[in-house]
Design an enzyme around this catalytic site. Structure first.
Site, PDB file in Angstrom:
ATOM      1  N   ASN A 156     -10.001  -0.273  -0.975  1.00  0.00           N
ATOM      2  CA  ASN A 156      -8.545  -0.160  -0.923  1.00  0.00           C
ATOM      3  C   ASN A 156      -7.957  -0.745  -2.210  1.00  0.00           C
ATOM      4  O   ASN A 156      -7.974  -1.954  -2.403  1.00  0.00           O
ATOM      5  CB  ASN A 156      -8.031  -0.917   0.307  1.00  0.00           C
ATOM      6  CG  ASN A 156      -6.520  -0.849   0.440  1.00  0.00           C
ATOM      7  OD1 ASN A 156      -5.822  -0.322  -0.442  1.00  0.00           O
ATOM      8  ND2 ASN A 156      -6.001  -1.388   1.526  1.00  0.00           N
TER       9      ASN A 156
ATOM     10  N   HIS B 142      -3.686   7.033   2.430  1.00  0.00           N
ATOM     11  CA  HIS B 142      -3.987   5.714   1.883  1.00  0.00           C
ATOM     12  C   HIS B 142      -5.376   5.296   2.370  1.00  0.00           C
ATOM     13  O   HIS B 142      -5.731   5.539   3.523  1.00  0.00           O
ATOM     14  CB  HIS B 142      -2.929   4.708   2.332  1.00  0.00           C
ATOM     15  CG  HIS B 142      -3.267   3.313   1.939  1.00  0.00           C
ATOM     16  ND1 HIS B 142      -3.538   2.976   0.637  1.00  0.00           N
ATOM     17  CD2 HIS B 142      -3.422   2.181   2.673  1.00  0.00           C
ATOM     18  CE1 HIS B 142      -3.833   1.682   0.585  1.00  0.00           C
ATOM     19  NE2 HIS B 142      -3.771   1.183   1.804  1.00  0.00           N
TER      20      HIS B 142
ATOM     21  N   CYS C  44       0.812  -1.227   0.000  1.00  0.00           N
ATOM     22  CA  CYS C  44       0.000   0.000   0.000  1.00  0.00           C
ATOM     23  C   CYS C  44       0.844   1.275   0.000  1.00  0.00           C
ATOM     24  O   CYS C  44       0.315   2.352  -0.243  1.00  0.00           O
ATOM     25  CB  CYS C  44      -0.955  -0.003   1.186  1.00  0.00           C
ATOM     26  SG  CYS C  44      -2.114  -1.374   1.089  1.00  0.00           S
TER      27      CYS C  44
HETATM   28  N1  COA Z   1     -18.651  -8.807   8.355  1.00  0.00           N
HETATM   29  C1  COA Z   1     -19.243  -8.978   9.544  1.00  0.00           C
HETATM   30  N2  COA Z   1     -18.559  -9.264  10.656  1.00  0.00           N
HETATM   31  C2  COA Z   1     -17.217  -9.354  10.554  1.00  0.00           C
HETATM   32  C3  COA Z   1     -16.552  -9.185   9.338  1.00  0.00           C
HETATM   33  C4  COA Z   1     -17.326  -8.909   8.203  1.00  0.00           C
HETATM   34  N3  COA Z   1     -16.782  -8.717   6.989  1.00  0.00           N
HETATM   35  N4  COA Z   1     -15.224  -9.335   9.538  1.00  0.00           N
HETATM   36  C5  COA Z   1     -15.078  -9.596  10.846  1.00  0.00           C
HETATM   37  N5  COA Z   1     -16.277  -9.614  11.463  1.00  0.00           N
HETATM   38  C6  COA Z   1     -16.572  -9.830  12.870  1.00  0.00           C
HETATM   39  C7  COA Z   1     -15.497 -10.646  13.555  1.00  0.00           C
HETATM   40  O1  COA Z   1     -15.714 -12.021  13.412  1.00  0.00           O
HETATM   41  C8  COA Z   1     -15.636 -10.170  14.978  1.00  0.00           C
HETATM   42  O2  COA Z   1     -16.722 -10.833  15.593  1.00  0.00           O
HETATM   43  P1  COA Z   1     -16.667 -11.307  17.136  1.00  0.00           P
HETATM   44  O3  COA Z   1     -16.523 -10.020  17.899  1.00  0.00           O
HETATM   45  O4  COA Z   1     -17.965 -11.990  17.324  1.00  0.00           O
HETATM   46  O5  COA Z   1     -15.465 -12.168  17.234  1.00  0.00           O
HETATM   47  C9  COA Z   1     -15.997  -8.703  14.846  1.00  0.00           C
HETATM   48  O6  COA Z   1     -16.564  -8.583  13.537  1.00  0.00           O
HETATM   49  C10 COA Z   1     -14.818  -7.778  14.973  1.00  0.00           C
HETATM   50  O7  COA Z   1     -13.729  -8.286  14.162  1.00  0.00           O
HETATM   51  P2  COA Z   1     -12.406  -7.527  13.995  1.00  0.00           P
HETATM   52  O8  COA Z   1     -11.456  -8.342  13.177  1.00  0.00           O
HETATM   53  O9  COA Z   1     -11.961  -7.038  15.331  1.00  0.00           O
HETATM   54  O10 COA Z   1     -12.913  -6.305  13.116  1.00  0.00           O
HETATM   55  P3  COA Z   1     -12.223  -4.916  12.923  1.00  0.00           P
HETATM   56  O11 COA Z   1     -13.050  -3.868  13.501  1.00  0.00           O
HETATM   57  O12 COA Z   1     -10.773  -4.958  13.290  1.00  0.00           O
HETATM   58  O13 COA Z   1     -12.329  -4.748  11.337  1.00  0.00           O
HETATM   59  C11 COA Z   1     -10.823  -4.875   9.454  1.00  0.00           C
HETATM   60  C12 COA Z   1     -11.648  -5.655  10.475  1.00  0.00           C
HETATM   61  C13 COA Z   1     -10.070  -5.860   8.577  1.00  0.00           C
HETATM   62  C14 COA Z   1     -11.798  -4.043   8.628  1.00  0.00           C
HETATM   63  C15 COA Z   1      -9.851  -3.933  10.202  1.00  0.00           C
HETATM   64  O14 COA Z   1      -9.142  -4.657  11.148  1.00  0.00           O
HETATM   65  C16 COA Z   1      -8.861  -3.237   9.319  1.00  0.00           C
HETATM   66  O15 COA Z   1      -9.219  -2.358   8.565  1.00  0.00           O
HETATM   67  N6  COA Z   1      -7.571  -3.582   9.455  1.00  0.00           N
HETATM   68  C17 COA Z   1      -6.484  -2.827   8.830  1.00  0.00           C
HETATM   69  C18 COA Z   1      -6.436  -2.973   7.362  1.00  0.00           C
HETATM   70  C19 COA Z   1      -5.225  -2.238   6.858  1.00  0.00           C
HETATM   71  O16 COA Z   1      -4.949  -1.122   7.246  1.00  0.00           O
HETATM   72  N7  COA Z   1      -4.434  -2.861   6.044  1.00  0.00           N
HETATM   73  C20 COA Z   1      -3.179  -2.249   5.687  1.00  0.00           C
HETATM   74  C21 COA Z   1      -3.124  -1.840   4.345  1.00  0.00           C
HETATM   75  S1  COA Z   1      -3.627  -3.081   3.241  1.00  0.00           S
END
Ligand code: COA
Length: 330
Positions: free
Chosen positions: A285, A255, A113
């Site tokens: 993204n 980004h 990224c």
């Molecule tokens: N739809 C519904 N529920 C989802 C889900 C989806 N697509 N993905 C995860 N969940 C659920 C999980 O299972 C979890 O449930 P639980 O609490 O019952 O265990 C809950 O939602 C929270 O999951 P979590 O992984 O903590 O979500 P989050 O708020 O961290 O969001 C991302 C996930 C991937 C969107 C987030 O972590 C993110 O943006 N990460 C960084 C990405 C990034 O910057 N990448 C670098 C550049 S590529």
């Protein structure tokens, strides 16, 4: 030493729109969850047997047409991507060939990224040394080619797209252009964000395909925690080094990984939301594509002298920030 300036922009987005509603049919997720946790509403997908070069060529063609340049005037083309058409030759070579950029040499730059951010910094050095005066930096990714549409952790975030910039020296001595940059990487981040197979360590095999190892593997929370700090710290550092306050900055070009990371960066910089370029809602993204796609979307609103901070964080880990002043416009 001539300063390097961005003097033209182009972009390409595929027609196919993959909505949150369509993803609801593929994985256990909801439109509301995706919007609230990421800010994404829809993303573009390049269909058919077409690679990143297809989008890169079209982004550069738009740039050349707007600037009234012929492809043969390009001296160097850097293609920033993690989704090259093939392992080799470089996608930069495929793009220059299809453009008819007969004088250009080129190479691919892989920094996930942060690819475009790194690419602009590399290109600026060739301008500042006086060696070249027309360099194109393309940021392009066909993320749909490495996304598992059975994995709700990743398939909701990513999309396809390309943007391109032309870098030229500040021959009129306006002082506008790239002023400063800070770049970082930390290879220990690999465990949280990578593609398990397909490289020389674990070449493709029946097993790697069966185990679905040719897709992005991301531990979302671990990456989120590092990204939110890394992007904000880099942006704050470049402001401090250049004596800038939030009031001095006209635009943040962040980004587009997650709206919550963008908001945290803007807050750390002391910026109001109207100064932050956000198009994650429409494109998701696009990895190397996000920064030039933002600049392209906002091009008509940019004025000469606008103080702009670009900031990114991505796989590697790779991160950093660029401070530039805009060089053209009304
Ligand atoms: N739809 C519904 N529920 C989802 C889900 C989806 N697509 N993905 C995860 N969940 C659920 C999980 O299972 C979890 O449930 P639980 O609490 O019952 O265990 C809950 O939602 C929270 O999951 P979590 O992984 O903590 O979500 P989050 O708020 O961290 O969001 C991302 C996930 C991937 C969107 C987030 O972590 C993110 O943006 N990460 C960084 C990405 C990034 O910057 N990448 C670098 C550049 S590529």
């Amino acid at each position: 030493m001539p300063r390097a300036q961005i003097t033209a922009l182009g972009h390409y987005l595929p027609d196919y729109v993959l909505t949150n509603q369509e993803l609801e049919q593929l994985v256990d997720t909801s439109d509301a969850w995706i919007r609230e946790r990421t800010g994404v509403c829809e993303r573009r997908i390049l269909t058919g047997e077409r690679g990143s070069s297809y989008m890169g060529v079209r982004a550069v063609q738009e740039l050349l047409a707007k600037k009234g340049l012929d492809a043969s005037e390009i001296e160097l083309l850097i293609c920033c991507t993690v989704t090259p058409d093939m392992v080799f030759p470089a996608t930069a070579n495929i793009i220059t060939d299809e453009l008819g950029a007969s004088r250009a040499w080129g190479f691919d730059l892989g920094a996930a990224c942060s690819g475009f951010l790194y690419g602009v910094c590399v290109a600026s050095q060739f301008i500042e040394t006086g060696r070249y005066s027309k360099i194109v930096v393309v940021g392009v990714d066909k993320m749909s080619s490495i996304i598992d549409y059975q994995d709700r952790n990743t398939c909701i975030i990513f999309g396809d797209g390309a943007g391109a910039v032309l870098l030229e020296p500040d021959t009129a001595n306006t002082g506008y252009g790239i002023q400063d940059f800070v770049l970082y990487s930390d290879g220990s981040g690999m465990k949280h964000l990578h593609m398990k197979s397909g490289g020389s360590r674990r070449p493709p095999s029946l097993d790697t395909v069966r185990n679905r190892e040719h897709y992005v593997y991301q531990e979302g929370q671990a990456v989120f925690k590092r990204a939110v700090v890394g992007m904000a710290e880099a942006a704050a550092e470049i402001m401090e080094r250049n004596g800038l306050t939030g009031a001095d900055v006209h635009w943040l070009v962040p980004h587009q990984a997650n709206l919550r990371i963008i908001d945290a960066t803007a807050q750390r910089m002391g910026l109001t939301p109207d100064k932050v370029m956000v198009n994650i809602d429409r494109y998701g993204n696009t990895t190397s594509g996000t920064l030039p796609l933002c600049l392209s979307d906002w091009e008509d609103r940019l004025r000469p002298g606008d103080r702009i901070v670009l900031a990114s964080f991505g796989g590697g880990f790779t991160w950093g920030a660029v401070y530039l002043t805009w060089a053209y416009g009304k």
